[in-house]
Design a protein around this motif. Structure first.
Motif, PDB file in Angstrom:
ATOM      1  N   LEU A 318       0.830  -1.206   0.000  1.00  0.00           N
ATOM      2  CA  LEU A 318       0.000   0.000   0.000  1.00  0.00           C
ATOM      3  C   LEU A 318       0.866   1.259   0.000  1.00  0.00           C
ATOM      4  N   LEU A 319       1.912   1.253   0.826  1.00  0.00           N
ATOM      5  CA  LEU A 319       2.801   2.409   0.879  1.00  0.00           C
ATOM      6  C   LEU A 319       3.472   2.654  -0.464  1.00  0.00           C
ATOM      7  N   ARG A 320       3.905   1.566  -1.114  1.00  0.00           N
ATOM      8  CA  ARG A 320       4.550   1.702  -2.421  1.00  0.00           C
ATOM      9  C   ARG A 320       3.579   2.283  -3.446  1.00  0.00           C
ATOM     10  N   ALA A 321       2.330   1.846  -3.396  1.00  0.00           N
ATOM     11  CA  ALA A 321       1.329   2.348  -4.339  1.00  0.00           C
ATOM     12  C   ALA A 321       1.029   3.825  -4.093  1.00  0.00           C
ATOM     13  N   ILE A 322       0.976   4.215  -2.794  1.00  0.00           N
ATOM     14  CA  ILE A 322       0.733   5.625  -2.471  1.00  0.00           C
ATOM     15  C   ILE A 322       1.874   6.499  -2.973  1.00  0.00           C
ATOM     16  N   VAL A 323       3.121   6.028  -2.770  1.00  0.00           N
ATOM     17  CA  VAL A 323       4.279   6.800  -3.236  1.00  0.00           C
ATOM     18  C   VAL A 323       4.240   6.956  -4.750  1.00  0.00           C
ATOM     19  N   THR A 324       3.885   5.887  -5.456  1.00  0.00           N
ATOM     20  CA  THR A 324       3.809   5.948  -6.926  1.00  0.00           C
ATOM     21  C   THR A 324       2.718   6.918  -7.380  1.00  0.00           C
ATOM     22  N   SER A 325       1.557   6.852  -6.714  1.00  0.00           N
ATOM     23  CA  SER A 325       0.456   7.760  -7.066  1.00  0.00           C
ATOM     24  C   SER A 325       0.824   9.205  -6.777  1.00  0.00           C
ATOM     25  N   HIS A 326       1.511   9.432  -5.644  1.00  0.00           N
ATOM     26  CA  HIS A 326       1.933  10.797  -5.309  1.00  0.00           C
ATOM     27  C   HIS A 326       2.917  11.339  -6.341  1.00  0.00           C
ATOM     28  N   ALA A 327       3.841  10.497  -6.786  1.00  0.00           N
ATOM     29  CA  ALA A 327       4.819  10.937  -7.788  1.00  0.00           C
ATOM     30  C   ALA A 327       4.127  11.334  -9.091  1.00  0.00           C
ATOM     31  N   ALA A 328       3.103  10.544  -9.482  1.00  0.00           N
ATOM     32  CA  ALA A 328       2.377  10.866 -10.714  1.00  0.00           C
ATOM     33  C   ALA A 328       1.625  12.182 -10.570  1.00  0.00           C
ATOM     34  N   LEU A 329       0.966  12.374  -9.421  1.00  0.00           N
ATOM     35  CA  LEU A 329       0.244  13.623  -9.194  1.00  0.00           C
ATOM     36  C   LEU A 329       1.197  14.812  -9.115  1.00  0.00           C
ATOM     37  N   ASP A 330       2.351  14.620  -8.485  1.00  0.00           N
ATOM     38  CA  ASP A 330       3.326  15.699  -8.384  1.00  0.00           C
ATOM     39  C   ASP A 330       3.801  16.133  -9.770  1.00  0.00           C
ATOM     40  N   ARG A 331       4.043  15.151 -10.651  1.00  0.00           N
ATOM     41  CA  ARG A 331       4.459  15.489 -12.018  1.00  0.00           C
ATOM     42  C   ARG A 331       3.364  16.238 -12.754  1.00  0.00           C
ATOM     43  N   LEU A 332       2.124  15.767 -12.610  1.00  0.00           N
ATOM     44  CA  LEU A 332       1.013  16.403 -13.320  1.00  0.00           C
ATOM     45  C   LEU A 332       0.755  17.816 -12.809  1.00  0.00           C
ATOM     46  N   VAL A 333       0.850  18.009 -11.495  1.00  0.00           N
ATOM     47  CA  VAL A 333       0.652  19.354 -10.947  1.00  0.00           C
ATOM     48  C   VAL A 333       1.722  20.301 -11.475  1.00  0.00           C
ATOM     49  N   GLY A 334       2.986  19.812 -11.539  1.00  0.00           N
ATOM     50  CA  GLY A 334       4.051  20.642 -12.098  1.00  0.00           C
ATOM     51  C   GLY A 334       3.804  20.987 -13.554  1.00  0.00           C
ATOM     52  N   ASP A 335       3.362  19.975 -14.337  1.00  0.00           N
ATOM     53  CA  ASP A 335       3.069  20.225 -15.755  1.00  0.00           C
ATOM     54  C   ASP A 335       1.904  21.196 -15.914  1.00  0.00           C
ATOM     55  N   MET A 336       0.893  21.052 -15.041  1.00  0.00           N
ATOM     56  CA  MET A 336      -0.253  21.951 -15.138  1.00  0.00           C
ATOM     57  C   MET A 336       0.134  23.372 -14.751  1.00  0.00           C
ATOM     58  N   HIS A 337       0.996  23.502 -13.760  1.00  0.00           N
ATOM     59  CA  HIS A 337       1.498  24.827 -13.378  1.00  0.00           C
ATOM     60  C   HIS A 337       2.178  25.503 -14.555  1.00  0.00           C
ATOM     61  N   ARG A 338       3.037  24.744 -15.238  1.00  0.00           N
ATOM     62  CA  ARG A 338       3.730  25.318 -16.407  1.00  0.00           C
ATOM     63  C   ARG A 338       2.751  25.653 -17.519  1.00  0.00           C
ATOM     64  N   ALA A 339       1.722  24.808 -17.691  1.00  0.00           N
ATOM     65  CA  ALA A 339       0.739  25.072 -18.747  1.00  0.00           C
ATOM     66  C   ALA A 339      -0.064  26.330 -18.453  1.00  0.00           C
ATOM     67  N   VAL A 340      -0.490  26.495 -17.207  1.00  0.00           N
ATOM     68  CA  VAL A 340      -1.244  27.693 -16.836  1.00  0.00           C
ATOM     69  C   VAL A 340      -0.364  28.930 -16.952  1.00  0.00           C
ATOM     70  N   THR A 341       0.897  28.784 -16.530  1.00  0.00           N
ATOM     71  CA  THR A 341       1.833  29.906 -16.652  1.00  0.00           C
ATOM     72  C   THR A 341       2.003  30.307 -18.111  1.00  0.00           C
TER      73      THR A 341
END
Length: 663
Positions: A318-341
């Motif tokens: 479960l911990l491994r899956a949470i870390v993987t999901s967090h990494a994916a969300l972190d990447r997407l949030v960064g990409d969305m930040h750049r897109a909005v910028t």
């Protein structure tokens, strides 16, 4: 008339006004440039058509005259000269001001009718025509024709059954109206409930053999029992040729005293409408953001699935899956930040292209010859930064023309070219944008600055003696350096420059000056590229945590107590062989500090203006990107606070404006 349609008109009108300005300035430099003449004509023609949809008659009247003048240039009937460029630019500038008024109020100002007539008369005078050549609008005071119509109606009917609901119409079609696709009699047939009608000639008819069948010579007057809006709608495409009057409900015996004049543009299109903030975005950038939203939905569904099956999963799995999901969300949030910028990014061209006309107007008024050029117009920055630069840049350019550039005779005597050179440029420097205004004028004399600063009490004599020439020139930005009196010794550089610095600092930037007497001056701005997301450093003071924008932070350090020295009633410290002032953040915020008088102090070394200052804090925390919100409610305008943001634990973090706290 919808608000959306009006807002579309405002956006389009601003673009057309700017396009016409660019082309007219290009024509002034090269009168033979047919491409610019055609482009200016198209911009004016298109704007005139858009204005007709909204019944802004004074705008249509002036634009029609400008279109006729440009048409005469195209056909070779008139020669392009500086006087003609002047009046055309004046007309375009007035259109720009009127569009701004429409954006804020939904209608033209009360004096628009008079100003529209004045502009039209000036434009037509360039063609040797009088103001009456427009043959469009009759002075409102001329109401005898209305009394004649009422008399005719009374004689025919013996009474006036329509009293209280009559619209008086005076329609004088242009002589060339047929070529514009207008049908005067066809329009007249569309007027509802005509009570009485008079069709005469505008001018005496020539002999039958000399009548031009393609020239309209009609003067049409009528009374309608229809509503004002219905009648106005019939003539919405020819508002500059029609005068409408709504008669009083008290009767028609005394039109002058009881009639209430209403010209077509008097009604507010969008009552109380405030200016909308509009930005045009490349479709590819919107598509990119849509793709990212789709990926975010997938990531959210993945996380939802993980929650639904978590009860049956091993803790490690479960911990491994949470870390993987967090990494994916972190990447997407960064990409969305750049897109909005990216969506908020605008080229500097959007603000730069507004300055050639201003520089030209100032130089003409002062009788100075200026060669103005611009560089780096394609450099992009955040929309708020680009738009916020207009006022400070306009002020600096005005100073460069009025005070920096010498008269031609003085320049020639000094071995310079007769025409002064002023350059506005922008360039990218890492994560900041640098904007410079450079002139080759008389420059700034540090000795004159010192004298003026002493006379006005900006600094003491002891401080002046310790200043280098570069530090002395920075005094032009000091509050109180400027007065309402004209500055003669300093090239006028001090007038309002404190306000310029304040404007730039509100955008998160810094301003500086470099000058060589006799050779010129450069004013440079350094600003952040984006203000959507802000990187802050968290610091501890007492039991509180605050944010400091990283833009102004140079470095952090631990300063031993032995290096902190008392200086008058303040403190200073030696850092990298320089003595810097030390300011304790706890004292600025008036809160108790947890720091003791131990081995030393934790210090944030940051820029305040063009000087480094040490800010003493109790401790450092992490650095993070935050979405900062401006202060609202009772905290709006609170000095020393830039905004707030939410931390991961739900607490509110206040982001400090250190320069304002110190000032």
């Amino acid at each position: 008339m919808t608000d959306d349609l009006l807002q579309h008109f405002i956006v389009e009108a601003r673009e057309l006004v700017q396009q016409a300005t660019d082309d007219l300035l290009a024509l002034e430099r090269d009168p033979s440039a047919a491409v610019h003449l055609d482009s200016a004509f198209r911009a004016i023609h298109t704007l005139k058509g858009s204005v007709g949809l909204f019944d802004f008659a004074p705008m249509g009247l002036a634009l029609h005259a400008a279109e006729d003048l440009l048409s005469a240039f195209k056909s070779g009937q008139a020669r392009l000269g500086s006087d003609m460029i002047d009046i055309l630019l004046e007309c375009v500038a007035q259109m720009d001001r009127w569009v701004g008024h429409i954006e804020g109020n939904g209608q033209l100002p009360s004096d628009a009718g008079e100003e529209g007539h004045r502009l039209a008369a000036g434009l037509r005078s360039q063609l040797g025509q009088g103001a009456g050549a427009s043959a469009s609008v009759i002075p409102e005071a001329d109401t005898d024709w209305i009394e004649d119509l009422l008399t005719t109606m009374g004689d025919r009917e013996g009474s006036n059954p329509h009293a209280g609901s009559l619209i008086a119409i005076r329609y004088i079609p242009r002589a060339d109206c047929f070529f514009a696709g207008d049908d005067p009699l066809g329009l007249l047939r569309s007027v509802p409930d005509i009570v009485t009608l008079s069709v005469t000639s505008r001018e005496p008819w020539p002999p039958a053999a000399e009548i031009d069948p393609f020239s309209c010579n009609l003067l049409i007057e009528a009374l309608s029992a229809g509503t004002f809006d219905a009648v106005r709608s019939v003539f919405r495409f020819v508002p500059d040729q029609v005068t409408l009057h709504e008669l009083s409900s008290r009767g028609t015996d005394d039109v002058r005293s009881t009639g209430r004049d209403r010209v077509a543009n008097a009604e507010a299109v969008a009552s109380g409408t405030s200016g909308a903030r509009v930005i045009r975005i490349d479709a590819a950038r919107i598509d990119r953001l849509a793709d990212l939203v789709g990926e975010m939905v997938v990531a959210k569904n993945t996380l939802a699935h993980l929650v639904s099956v978590s009860d049956g999963m091993d803790r490690t799995e479960l911990l491994r899956a949470i870390v993987t999901s967090h990494a994916a969300l972190d990447r997407l949030v960064g990409d969305m930040h750049r897109a909005v910028t990216d969506m908020r990014m605008m080229p500097m061209r959007e603000v730069f292209r507004r300055f050639p006309r201003s520089v030209r107007e100032i130089s003409v008024q002062l009788g100075k010859a200026i060669d103005f050029s611009m560089e780096g117009q394609d450099v992009e920055a955040d929309k708020s930064v680009v738009e916020g630069l207009f006022e400070p840049l306009l002020h600096v350019l005005r100073n460069a023309v009025s005070h920096g550039a010498e008269p031609e005779a003085m320049r020639v005597a000094a071995g310079k070219s007769a025409r002064a050179k002023i350059t506005l440029r922008a360039r990218r420097d890492a994560d900041r944008i640098v904007v410079e205004v450079n002139d080759d004028g008389r420059g700034i004399d540090p000795a004159s600055i010192r004298r003026t600063a002493l006379e006005r009490g900006v600094v003491s004599g002891e401080q002046i003696e310790q200043m280098s020439d570069a530090e002395a020139m920075e005094l032009i930005f000091a509050p109180g350096f400027s007065t309402a009196e004209k500055v003669t010794d300093l090239s006028g550089r001090g007038v309002g420059m404190d306000a310029v610095r304040s404007s730039v600092e509100r955008l998160g930037g810094r301003i500086g000056v470099q000058s060589v007497p006799g050779r010129g001056t450069t004013i440079h701005f350094a600003l952040p590229l984006t203000v959507v997301m802000t990187k802050v450093m968290l610091v501890h003071v007492g039991d509180e945590t605050y944010g400091i924008p990283m833009d102004g932070v140079s470095e952090t350090a631990f300063v031993p107590a032995s290096r902190i020295l008392p200086f008058q009633e303040r403190e200073a410290f030696v850092f990298r062989d320089r003595t810097l002032p030390l300011v304790r953040l706890a004292d600025l915020l008036k809160i108790p500090s947890r720091a003791g008088s131990g081995a030393g102090t934790k210090v944030v070394v940051m820029w305040v203006g063009d000087e480094k200052v040490g800010i003493a804090v109790d401790g450092f925390a992490e650095r993070m990107d935050v979405l900062m919100r401006p202060m609202g409610g009772i905290l709006t305008g609170m000095p020393g606070l830039m905004g707030t943001t939410l931390l991961g634990d739900g607490s509110v973090l206040m982001v400090l404006d250190i320069p304002e706290l110190i000032g």
